[in-house]
Design an enzyme around this catalytic site. Structure first.
Site, PDB file in Angstrom:
ATOM      1  N   ASP A  13     -63.494  35.223 -85.220  1.00 59.63           N
ATOM      2  CA  ASP A  13     -63.811  33.822 -85.633  1.00 59.63           C
ATOM      3  C   ASP A  13     -65.155  34.358 -86.401  1.00 59.63           C
ATOM      4  O   ASP A  13     -65.942  35.025 -86.129  1.00 59.63           O
ATOM      5  CB  ASP A  13     -64.058  32.812 -84.523  1.00 59.63           C
ATOM      6  CG  ASP A  13     -64.751  31.615 -84.994  1.00 59.63           C
ATOM      7  OD1 ASP A  13     -64.185  30.875 -85.578  1.00 59.63           O
ATOM      8  OD2 ASP A  13     -65.908  31.415 -84.583  1.00 59.63           O
ATOM      9  N   TYR A  15     -67.699  31.198 -88.000  1.00 56.31           N
ATOM     10  CA  TYR A  15     -69.014  30.482 -87.780  1.00 56.31           C
ATOM     11  C   TYR A  15     -69.184  30.237 -86.386  1.00 56.31           C
ATOM     12  O   TYR A  15     -68.133  29.566 -85.504  1.00 56.31           O
ATOM     13  CB  TYR A  15     -68.546  29.099 -88.536  1.00 56.31           C
ATOM     14  CG  TYR A  15     -68.332  29.567 -90.056  1.00 56.31           C
ATOM     15  CD1 TYR A  15     -69.505  29.793 -90.868  1.00 56.31           C
ATOM     16  CD2 TYR A  15     -67.042  29.242 -90.647  1.00 56.31           C
ATOM     17  CE1 TYR A  15     -69.021  29.879 -92.197  1.00 56.31           C
ATOM     18  CE2 TYR A  15     -66.829  29.415 -91.932  1.00 56.31           C
ATOM     19  CZ  TYR A  15     -67.877  29.803 -92.758  1.00 56.31           C
ATOM     20  OH  TYR A  15     -67.770  29.997 -93.971  1.00 56.31           O
ATOM     21  N   ARG A  44     -72.257  20.046 -88.098  1.00 58.67           N
ATOM     22  CA  ARG A  44     -71.441  20.964 -87.363  1.00 58.67           C
ATOM     23  C   ARG A  44     -70.374  20.492 -86.747  1.00 58.67           C
ATOM     24  O   ARG A  44     -69.041  20.706 -86.579  1.00 58.67           O
ATOM     25  CB  ARG A  44     -72.275  22.395 -86.801  1.00 58.67           C
ATOM     26  CG  ARG A  44     -71.371  23.066 -85.928  1.00 58.67           C
ATOM     27  CD  ARG A  44     -70.427  24.026 -86.924  1.00 58.67           C
ATOM     28  NE  ARG A  44     -69.934  25.075 -86.323  1.00 58.67           N
ATOM     29  CZ  ARG A  44     -68.757  25.578 -86.648  1.00 58.67           C
ATOM     30  NH1 ARG A  44     -68.023  25.275 -87.707  1.00 58.67           N
ATOM     31  NH2 ARG A  44     -68.175  26.841 -85.854  1.00 58.67           N
ATOM     32  N   SER A 121     -60.198  32.790 -89.549  1.00 59.03           N
ATOM     33  CA  SER A 121     -61.146  31.874 -89.637  1.00 59.03           C
ATOM     34  C   SER A 121     -60.610  30.301 -90.167  1.00 59.03           C
ATOM     35  O   SER A 121     -59.513  30.295 -90.988  1.00 59.03           O
ATOM     36  CB  SER A 121     -62.135  32.223 -90.531  1.00 59.03           C
ATOM     37  OG  SER A 121     -63.251  31.011 -90.768  1.00 59.03           O
ATOM     38  N   ASN A 122     -61.318  29.042 -89.813  1.00 54.01           N
ATOM     39  CA  ASN A 122     -61.034  27.954 -90.490  1.00 54.01           C
ATOM     40  C   ASN A 122     -61.558  27.815 -91.909  1.00 54.01           C
ATOM     41  O   ASN A 122     -60.997  27.055 -92.658  1.00 54.01           O
ATOM     42  CB  ASN A 122     -61.884  26.747 -89.691  1.00 54.01           C
ATOM     43  CG  ASN A 122     -60.933  26.053 -88.538  1.00 54.01           C
ATOM     44  OD1 ASN A 122     -59.807  26.414 -88.344  1.00 54.01           O
ATOM     45  ND2 ASN A 122     -61.688  25.716 -87.435  1.00 54.01           N
TER      46      ASN A 122
END
Length: 230
Positions: A13, A15, A44, A121-122
């Site tokens: 991942d 972040y 966030r 990752s997103n």
């Protein structure tokens, strides 16, 4: 519980795991001097919340768009009116997120062991490319797998399946590292060999899945995967 399959690739991942979102507090504080950390924390939180809500609604927007929407909400909560230039400055901070102090050395150790390293990752591809390049981590990481190709956000199994499509491996042959418990649980449910990088020493959510490994720092995580290779 540890698994026995040999890990042939490790995905991270980004972040919260490789890059520290709270590191943009300094830039944000130039516009929100009294509440910079609180502003970033809420921004966030909304960024993640919106990704989950969109997935539940069977809707998709890029993570950059989600980040923009979360910024708009956070400004409203703080009664902050920004010019378009100021808003763009804050958004651009997401391409300048600093890595955690233990990440660069850890990736170098894993790369020296000839373990294939990448990210899942997103973040959309342009965010990932810029952010990891600016953090000096890009040379260690390939592929940069983005939810953009699944058009749904983690922890949907469709996202984790991107790794199988890329590598042609069984889930148990892929290591996955995340600092987010919900992400670690989602990847565990999918079948990856997961290390929950529990930097904040949180309690694992009660969803019936326990990651194979749990550590509080990147160095410990590296030792786990290196040992599994020996």
């Amino acid at each position: 519980m540890q698994t026995t399959a040999k890990v042939k690739a490790i995905l991270f991942d980004v972040y919260g795991t490789l890059l520290n979102p709270l590191s943009i507090e300094t830039q944000v504080s130039q516009l929100v001097p009294a509440d910079g950390l609180q502003f970033v924390t809420l921004w966030r939180a909304k960024q993640l919340e919106y990704s989950w809500l969109l997935s539940l609604m069977n809707r998709y927007e890029s993570f950059w768009q989600v980040t923009q929407r979360a910024l708009t909400y956070t400004c409203r909560r703080f009664n902050l009116s920004l010019t378009p230039t100021q808003s763009q400055h804050l958004l651009d901070c997401w391409t300048q997120v600093a890595p955690f102090d233990d990440v660069l050395a850890g990736l170098a150790v894993l790369q020296a062991k000839n373990i294939h390293l990448g990210v899942l990752s997103n973040g959309n591809p342009s965010m990932l490319e810029a952010g990891l390049t600016n953090a000096a981590l890009r040379p260690y990481l390939d592929p940069l797998l983005s939810v953009e190709n699944a058009r749904v956000f983690k922890p949907s199994p469709r996202v984790y399946d991107l790794a199988l499509q890329h590598f042609g491996l069984d889930p148990a042959e892929i290591g996955f590292v995340s600092s987010n418990s919900w992400d670690a649980i989602g990847a565990t449910a999918f079948g990856f060999q997961v290390c929950w990088l529990n930097r904040a020493s949180n309690i694992l959510d009660e969803l019936g899945f326990v990651p194979a490994y749990q550590t509080t720092n990147f160095t410990q995580m590296v030792e786990i995967y290196v040992k599994s290779e020996d």
